[in-house]
Every structure is written in C-alpha cells, then in structure tokens.
Design a protein around this motif. Structure first.
Motif, PDB file in Angstrom:
ATOM      1  N   ALA A 178     -43.899 -72.594  50.459  1.00 14.32           N
ATOM      2  CA  ALA A 178     -45.342 -72.801  50.627  1.00 14.32           C
ATOM      3  C   ALA A 178     -45.821 -72.234  51.960  1.00 14.32           C
ATOM      4  O   ALA A 178     -45.201 -72.415  53.000  1.00 14.32           O
ATOM      5  CB  ALA A 178     -45.670 -74.292  50.545  1.00 14.32           C
ATOM      6  N   ARG A 179     -46.938 -71.561  51.918  1.00 14.88           N
ATOM      7  CA  ARG A 179     -47.520 -70.946  53.101  1.00 14.88           C
ATOM      8  C   ARG A 179     -48.146 -72.007  54.004  1.00 14.88           C
ATOM      9  O   ARG A 179     -48.699 -73.001  53.533  1.00 14.88           O
ATOM     10  CB  ARG A 179     -48.583 -69.929  52.673  1.00 14.88           C
ATOM     11  N   ASN A 180     -48.061 -71.782  55.315  1.00 18.92           N
ATOM     12  CA  ASN A 180     -48.706 -72.682  56.263  1.00 18.92           C
ATOM     13  C   ASN A 180     -50.189 -72.324  56.392  1.00 18.92           C
ATOM     14  O   ASN A 180     -50.545 -71.156  56.528  1.00 18.92           O
ATOM     15  CB  ASN A 180     -48.033 -72.579  57.637  1.00 18.92           C
ATOM     16  N   TYR A 181     -51.039 -73.363  56.352  1.00 27.73           N
ATOM     17  CA  TYR A 181     -52.480 -73.178  56.511  1.00 27.73           C
ATOM     18  C   TYR A 181     -52.974 -73.963  57.715  1.00 27.73           C
ATOM     19  O   TYR A 181     -53.924 -74.742  57.624  1.00 27.73           O
ATOM     20  CB  TYR A 181     -53.223 -73.615  55.247  1.00 27.73           C
ATOM     21  N   GLY A 182     -52.304 -73.761  58.867  1.00 24.13           N
ATOM     22  CA  GLY A 182     -52.797 -74.369  60.095  1.00 24.13           C
ATOM     23  C   GLY A 182     -54.228 -73.944  60.370  1.00 24.13           C
ATOM     24  O   GLY A 182     -55.023 -74.698  60.928  1.00 24.13           O
ATOM     25  N   HIS A 183     -54.557 -72.715  59.986  1.00 20.21           N
ATOM     26  CA  HIS A 183     -55.940 -72.245  59.970  1.00 20.21           C
ATOM     27  C   HIS A 183     -56.341 -72.147  58.498  1.00 20.21           C
ATOM     28  O   HIS A 183     -56.002 -71.183  57.809  1.00 20.21           O
ATOM     29  CB  HIS A 183     -56.063 -70.895  60.666  1.00 20.21           C
ATOM     30  N   PRO A 184     -57.033 -73.155  57.970  1.00 21.26           N
ATOM     31  CA  PRO A 184     -57.294 -73.201  56.525  1.00 21.26           C
ATOM     32  C   PRO A 184     -58.254 -72.114  56.074  1.00 21.26           C
ATOM     33  O   PRO A 184     -59.068 -71.607  56.842  1.00 21.26           O
ATOM     34  CB  PRO A 184     -57.911 -74.593  56.337  1.00 21.26           C
ATOM     35  N   GLY A 206     -56.038 -77.665  64.808  1.00 17.09           N
ATOM     36  CA  GLY A 206     -56.177 -76.650  65.858  1.00 17.09           C
ATOM     37  C   GLY A 206     -54.825 -75.988  66.125  1.00 17.09           C
ATOM     38  O   GLY A 206     -53.860 -76.211  65.399  1.00 17.09           O
ATOM     39  N   PRO A 207     -54.689 -75.130  67.157  1.00 17.21           N
ATOM     40  CA  PRO A 207     -55.748 -74.815  68.119  1.00 17.21           C
ATOM     41  C   PRO A 207     -56.674 -73.693  67.650  1.00 17.21           C
ATOM     42  O   PRO A 207     -56.233 -72.698  67.122  1.00 17.21           O
ATOM     43  CB  PRO A 207     -54.960 -74.362  69.353  1.00 17.21           C
ATOM     44  N   ASP A 208     -57.955 -73.924  67.849  1.00 10.75           N
ATOM     45  CA  ASP A 208     -58.990 -72.927  67.586  1.00 10.75           C
ATOM     46  C   ASP A 208     -59.907 -72.987  68.806  1.00 10.75           C
ATOM     47  O   ASP A 208     -61.001 -73.521  68.763  1.00 10.75           O
ATOM     48  CB  ASP A 208     -59.734 -73.277  66.302  1.00 10.75           C
ATOM     49  N   LEU A 209     -59.406 -72.466  69.934  1.00 11.35           N
ATOM     50  CA  LEU A 209     -59.933 -72.824  71.240  1.00 11.35           C
ATOM     51  C   LEU A 209     -61.284 -72.219  71.600  1.00 11.35           C
ATOM     52  O   LEU A 209     -61.869 -72.578  72.610  1.00 11.35           O
ATOM     53  CB  LEU A 209     -58.914 -72.469  72.338  1.00 11.35           C
ATOM     54  N   GLY A 210     -61.770 -71.302  70.826  1.00 20.63           N
ATOM     55  CA  GLY A 210     -63.127 -70.827  71.076  1.00 20.63           C
ATOM     56  C   GLY A 210     -63.278 -69.929  72.280  1.00 20.63           C
ATOM     57  O   GLY A 210     -64.360 -69.869  72.865  1.00 20.63           O
ATOM     58  N   TYR A 211     -62.200 -69.221  72.682  1.00 25.19           N
ATOM     59  CA  TYR A 211     -62.320 -68.301  73.813  1.00 25.19           C
ATOM     60  C   TYR A 211     -61.278 -67.208  73.666  1.00 25.19           C
ATOM     61  O   TYR A 211     -60.105 -67.519  73.484  1.00 25.19           O
ATOM     62  CB  TYR A 211     -62.103 -69.036  75.135  1.00 25.19           C
ATOM     63  N   SER A 232     -65.605 -84.371  56.781  1.00 25.73           N
ATOM     64  CA  SER A 232     -64.823 -83.455  57.612  1.00 25.73           C
ATOM     65  C   SER A 232     -64.574 -84.087  58.974  1.00 25.73           C
ATOM     66  O   SER A 232     -65.445 -84.761  59.536  1.00 25.73           O
ATOM     67  CB  SER A 232     -65.569 -82.133  57.783  1.00 25.73           C
ATOM     68  N   MET A 233     -63.369 -83.868  59.493  1.00 23.13           N
ATOM     69  CA  MET A 233     -63.024 -84.288  60.846  1.00 23.13           C
ATOM     70  C   MET A 233     -62.484 -83.052  61.576  1.00 23.13           C
ATOM     71  O   MET A 233     -61.533 -82.422  61.123  1.00 23.13           O
ATOM     72  CB  MET A 233     -61.985 -85.417  60.844  1.00 23.13           C
ATOM     73  N   ILE A 234     -63.091 -82.723  62.696  1.00 25.64           N
ATOM     74  CA  ILE A 234     -62.818 -81.473  63.394  1.00 25.64           C
ATOM     75  C   ILE A 234     -62.050 -81.761  64.682  1.00 25.64           C
ATOM     76  O   ILE A 234     -62.498 -82.557  65.514  1.00 25.64           O
ATOM     77  CB  ILE A 234     -64.132 -80.735  63.731  1.00 25.64           C
ATOM     78  N   GLY A 235     -60.911 -81.115  64.835  1.00 24.17           N
ATOM     79  CA  GLY A 235     -60.142 -81.242  66.064  1.00 24.17           C
ATOM     80  C   GLY A 235     -60.729 -80.368  67.157  1.00 24.17           C
ATOM     81  O   GLY A 235     -61.046 -79.196  66.931  1.00 24.17           O
ATOM     82  N   ILE A 236     -60.888 -80.949  68.355  1.00 23.52           N
ATOM     83  CA  ILE A 236     -61.409 -80.214  69.508  1.00 23.52           C
ATOM     84  C   ILE A 236     -60.401 -80.338  70.635  1.00 23.52           C
ATOM     85  O   ILE A 236     -60.012 -81.437  71.021  1.00 23.52           O
ATOM     86  CB  ILE A 236     -62.789 -80.750  69.934  1.00 23.52           C
ATOM     87  N   ARG A 244     -40.501 -75.873  76.947  1.00 17.78           N
ATOM     88  CA  ARG A 244     -39.184 -75.751  76.318  1.00 17.78           C
ATOM     89  C   ARG A 244     -39.211 -74.634  75.271  1.00 17.78           C
ATOM     90  O   ARG A 244     -39.601 -73.521  75.586  1.00 17.78           O
ATOM     91  CB  ARG A 244     -38.744 -77.112  75.768  1.00 17.78           C
ATOM     92  N   GLY A 245     -38.813 -74.912  74.052  1.00 17.07           N
ATOM     93  CA  GLY A 245     -38.796 -73.870  73.028  1.00 17.07           C
ATOM     94  C   GLY A 245     -40.173 -73.443  72.577  1.00 17.07           C
ATOM     95  O   GLY A 245     -40.314 -72.515  71.779  1.00 17.07           O
ATOM     96  N   ASN A 246     -41.190 -74.126  73.071  1.00 15.52           N
ATOM     97  CA  ASN A 246     -42.575 -73.845  72.689  1.00 15.52           C
ATOM     98  C   ASN A 246     -43.370 -73.369  73.906  1.00 15.52           C
ATOM     99  O   ASN A 246     -44.530 -73.722  74.065  1.00 15.52           O
ATOM    100  CB  ASN A 246     -43.200 -75.110  72.099  1.00 15.52           C
ATOM    101  N   PHE A 247     -42.700 -72.599  74.775  1.00 17.07           N
ATOM    102  CA  PHE A 247     -43.323 -72.155  76.019  1.00 17.07           C
ATOM    103  C   PHE A 247     -44.310 -71.034  75.709  1.00 17.07           C
ATOM    104  O   PHE A 247     -43.999 -69.845  75.777  1.00 17.07           O
ATOM    105  CB  PHE A 247     -42.244 -71.692  76.999  1.00 17.07           C
ATOM    106  N   ARG A 248     -45.517 -71.426  75.322  1.00 10.57           N
ATOM    107  CA  ARG A 248     -46.582 -70.495  74.964  1.00 10.57           C
ATOM    108  C   ARG A 248     -47.908 -71.131  75.351  1.00 10.57           C
ATOM    109  O   ARG A 248     -47.978 -72.345  75.624  1.00 10.57           O
ATOM    110  CB  ARG A 248     -46.574 -70.186  73.464  1.00 10.57           C
ATOM    111  N   LEU A 249     -48.953 -70.336  75.360  1.00 10.08           N
ATOM    112  CA  LEU A 249     -50.254 -70.871  75.736  1.00 10.08           C
ATOM    113  C   LEU A 249     -51.380 -70.082  75.090  1.00 10.08           C
ATOM    114  O   LEU A 249     -51.174 -69.005  74.533  1.00 10.08           O
ATOM    115  CB  LEU A 249     -50.422 -70.897  77.254  1.00 10.08           C
ATOM    116  N   PHE A 250     -52.580 -70.685  75.165  1.00 12.10           N
ATOM    117  CA  PHE A 250     -53.799 -70.069  74.664  1.00 12.10           C
ATOM    118  C   PHE A 250     -54.876 -70.252  75.725  1.00 12.10           C
ATOM    119  O   PHE A 250     -55.072 -71.351  76.229  1.00 12.10           O
ATOM    120  CB  PHE A 250     -54.258 -70.718  73.353  1.00 12.10           C
ATOM    121  N   GLU A 251     -55.564 -69.190  76.057  1.00 15.99           N
ATOM    122  CA  GLU A 251     -56.622 -69.262  77.057  1.00 15.99           C
ATOM    123  C   GLU A 251     -57.823 -70.031  76.511  1.00 15.99           C
ATOM    124  O   GLU A 251     -58.151 -69.936  75.325  1.00 15.99           O
ATOM    125  CB  GLU A 251     -57.052 -67.849  77.452  1.00 15.99           C
TER     126      GLU A 251
END
Length: 451
Positions: A178-184, A206-211, A232-236, A244-251
């Motif tokens: 099954a495909r992931n739909y983190g961004h539906p 999310g994350p859908d950080l808007g920048y 609807s419930m929207i994550g902000i 650690r193994g997830n050493f990443r970021l989003f501006e």
C-alpha cells in the motif's frame, strides 16, 4: 430486455426521488462541531519527566489554556508492553478534571494494538474531561489503516461506545504494497470516505510547512471532507528537525510558514486545528515552554541542546482567536517576535545525542540563513537588527508583517523605534557563531516586549 409497466415506471421514479432525498439528508447530516484548537501531546515525553505529577500536568494544561488551546490529543503507541503510557494518561485526565477549565482530552493512537486502544478508550472516556461529540468519544490516530479503525469501532460498540473517528490514516489498507499518503490526494480521501462510512472525519498530520510554497494539504482535506459530510482536522507545525536516523529538516522561514498554515486552515473552513506538537522535543516541533527561555537542557540533554519555541505559541494566539471566532482580530497591543538559528547552514551539528556523531542534516542546503521577525502592529514601527557595527533596518506598517534580516555573526540586538524615538531594545539570548552543536539547526524563538 426488461419492459417497465406504467406502474413500474412510477415506482422507479418514486424510488429514485427517495434516493435523492436520502442523499440530501445524508449531506445535511455533517456533524455540527465547534471550532477548536488542540495540541498533539506526546505522552512519552512530559517536560517534568516520566515521574510527572498531576500538579505538573495541571500546570501544562493551564499554560495551554491561557494561550487559547482547547485541549490535548494524547499520543500513545500502546500500553500493555509499556504500562507507563496508561499511568501517565490517567494522571493527565486527573489534571484536566482538577483544573476545572474548559479543556478537553482525547486519544490519538500511534500504531497501537486494537486491544490496548479499546481498553484505554473504555476507561478514560468515562472522564468528564474526555472530548465527546454527540455523546461519542473522539478517537484520532497518527498514521494507521482503515482496518485498524474498523476493528476498534467493533470492539468499542460491543461495550456500548461508538467512537467519533477522526484519524490520520496514511495508508489505504494493511497490504504491504500500500502506498503512503502522508500528503493525501483527493482520490485517496474520496475512496476512504466511500469505503469506510464509520469515519467521521480526517486528520492531516504534516509536515506541510508553508515555506516557501503555500501549504495545500489542509485545504484539500477540508474540501473533500465537506463534500463527504465529514469534519476536517488540520495539523499545523512550527518547524521540523529530526535526530538520529531521522536527521533531516524542513525550512519554515521563522514564523512565516506557521502563519501560512494558519491562514490556509482559516480560509479553507477547517473544523479543527491540531498544533503538531506540544512536546515532541526530538523532532523540534514543540511549542510548549519547558523552563527559562535560555535553558537548553531537558531530561539531561536526552534530545541534545534544545531552544525555546514558546514564541511560536505566543505568535499563534492571533490566529487561534481568528480561527475559533471566524473573525479577524483587531490589533490593539503591538507585539514583536523573532526566530533565528544560532549558526549558518554551513555549520555541523549533532546527528545523534547518544553517540555525539556530527554532521549536517538532510535538507540543510535548502535552508535560508536569516533573523526573522514577525510583528503585530496597530501603528507603524521601525525595527533594527544590530550586530557589532552592522545595522539593518526596516519600517513595518500597521498590521501583520514577516521580515527577514540577513544573518550576522556575533551578539545581536533588536531595537524598536517609533518615528525617531527608541521605545525598546533587547539583546538576544544567544550570539550567532559557527558552532552548529549549540543550536543544532533548531530555531530559537523569542519576544521583544513592546510598550
């Protein structure tokens, strides 16, 4: 070939008309819920530690409520293997009851077993602090699948409880392919609602950080949920930087990205907002205060050096009031917030607090070095950023404004002038250096008090 008699045609026409009426009724049966703002609470990680008392949790609840938050979504992965999750959740519910505030709690299961989840909802939903819609206990998730929700609903119905399900299903099924739909997508949401009528709404995490590009997930979820007569419930999210193994970021452009997410939630007509998160220290999405603003230690540096994000919460108050009231607030008192990393993006940080391994997180090349200010002004003011002998200045008009100064090394001072008169000046808590280990690619968020 089937030949319809006159009577048959009349009956068919009546049946079709009835079906149309039923569809209209169903469309009108969308639950009526108040506009509310929640915060995603990681039960694993109270600021006061795993020994946090009812009094500790009550202080957090009072802080959240004072900032306009209506409740916590309690994130738990299960409890049968780690009983402290249930114990801590019980304490949080006792704290909410004891506070006597209009503050609600509900469960948000994080790939938890159905049996564990049902047991927690059965017990905790008896609390007057549990959020209910039309008498039904609200249940959400982080990720998961529709099959999990179906089994949970069946278990709870057997004990006389019908859950009000607003999950974040990132997968359409339990199949390993099954495909992931983190961004539906619209198709994913339409298919989900069509195949699972037990759903009462959908939560996009999310994350859908808007920048720099505008956020889009929340508006899509709000629109497709409305068509399906669901909520609807929207994550902000304020910011994201993993470890650690997830050493990443989003501006996020300081607060600008979070403000864009608020605007999207307001304009889309979303029903609920969930600030993601209150206290996820490891992924830097937290907005909760945990001590003095210059304090960097929490749980003996379990998540490395932390930086205060309290100003993300304070700057959100304008949008919280706007969202819950559906009316844009008037700005009567000026306020100024600032957001900056303590080092340029070329620095090296700490990938793992456990081992001290150093490096640069994935996505760091896309960062924009700067000192960001967000101002809420009833009148124009001039803001200066001073670093040693270098000065940068901008005059901001009445209203809400986001501005980026170029990042400068050394001690930083923000000075605010009303025409030619200085009304306040503040030296920022941390200097900017080349040492990425101090800030570790996180944002520091602060406030300049204004008269």
């Amino acid at each position: 070939m089937i030949i319809l008699t006159t009577l048959g045609r009349c009956l068919l026409g009546t049946l079709l008309a009835l079906m149309a009426v039923v569809q209209v009724i169903q469309a009108d049966e969308r639950p009526s819920v108040p506009k509310m703002v929640f915060a995603h609470y990681m039960v694993c990680c109270p600021a006061a530690g795993l020994a946090a008392t009812v009094e500790d949790f009550e202080r957090e609840i009072r802080t959240a409520r004072a900032n306009g938050i209506d409740g916590f979504a309690l994130n738990v992965p299960g409890w049968s293997r780690e009983p402290h999750y249930f114990d801590l959740s019980r304490r949080i519910f006792r704290a909410a009851e004891r506070s006597k505030l209009a503050f609600k709690l509900f469960m948000s299961f994080d790939n938890a077993p159905v049996d564990d989840s049902a047991t927690m909802v059965d017990e905790l939903s008896q609390s007057p602090a549990y959020l209910r819609i039309d008498g039904r206990p609200v249940v959400s998730t982080y990720s998961g699948t529709p099959e999990w929700g179906t089994r949970l609903a069946e278990r709870l119905l057997a004990s006389g409880r019908r859950p009000f399900l607003v999950p974040n299903y990132q997968y359409p099924s339990e199949h390993f392919w099954a495909r992931n739909y983190g961004h539906p997508t619209a198709q994913f949401l339409d298919d989900l609602y069509r195949a699972h009528p037990e759903l009462d709404g959908y939560f996009v995490f999310g994350p859908d950080l808007g920048y720099p590009k505008p956020p889009s997930d929340g508006a899509l979820v709000a629109a497709r949920s409305r068509v399906a007569a669901k909520i609807s419930m929207i994550g902000i999210m304020p910011y994201y930087r993993g470890l650690r193994g997830n050493f990443r970021l989003f501006e996020s452009g300081g607060f600008q990205g979070m403000a864009a997410q608020w605007i999207a939630a307001i304009e889309s007509g979303a029903d609920w907002v969930e600030i993601v998160t209150w206290n996820d220290w490891g992924e830097s999405t937290y907005v909760a205060p945990y001590g003095d603003t210059a304090q960097q230690n929490l749980w003996n540096f379990n998540w490395g050096p932390l930086l205060s994000h309290e100003a993300f919460l304070k700057a959100s108050r304008y949008y919280i009031d706007w969202f819950t009231s559906s009316n844009r607030p008037a700005i009567r008192q000026p306020s100024l917030f600032y957001f900056y990393r303590l080092h340029p993006k070329s620095a090296y940080g700490i990938a793992s607090p456990d081992t001290g391994e150093q490096g640069r997180p994935k996505g760091s090349d896309d960062l924009v070095d700067g000192v960001y200010v967000t101002a809420f002004l009833p009148r124009p003011l001039t803001v200066e950023l001073i670093a040693d002998e270098r000065r940068q200045s901008v005059t901001l008009a009445e209203g809400v404004h986001h501005h980026r100064f170029e990042l400068a090394k050394g001690r930083l001072v923000i000075r605010v002038n009303d025409h030619e008169r200085t009304i306040t000046e503040k030296q920022l808590e941390f200097p900017v250096t080349n040492l990425g280990q101090i800030g570790n690619f996180n944002y520091f968020a602060g406030e300049v008090p204004l008269p």
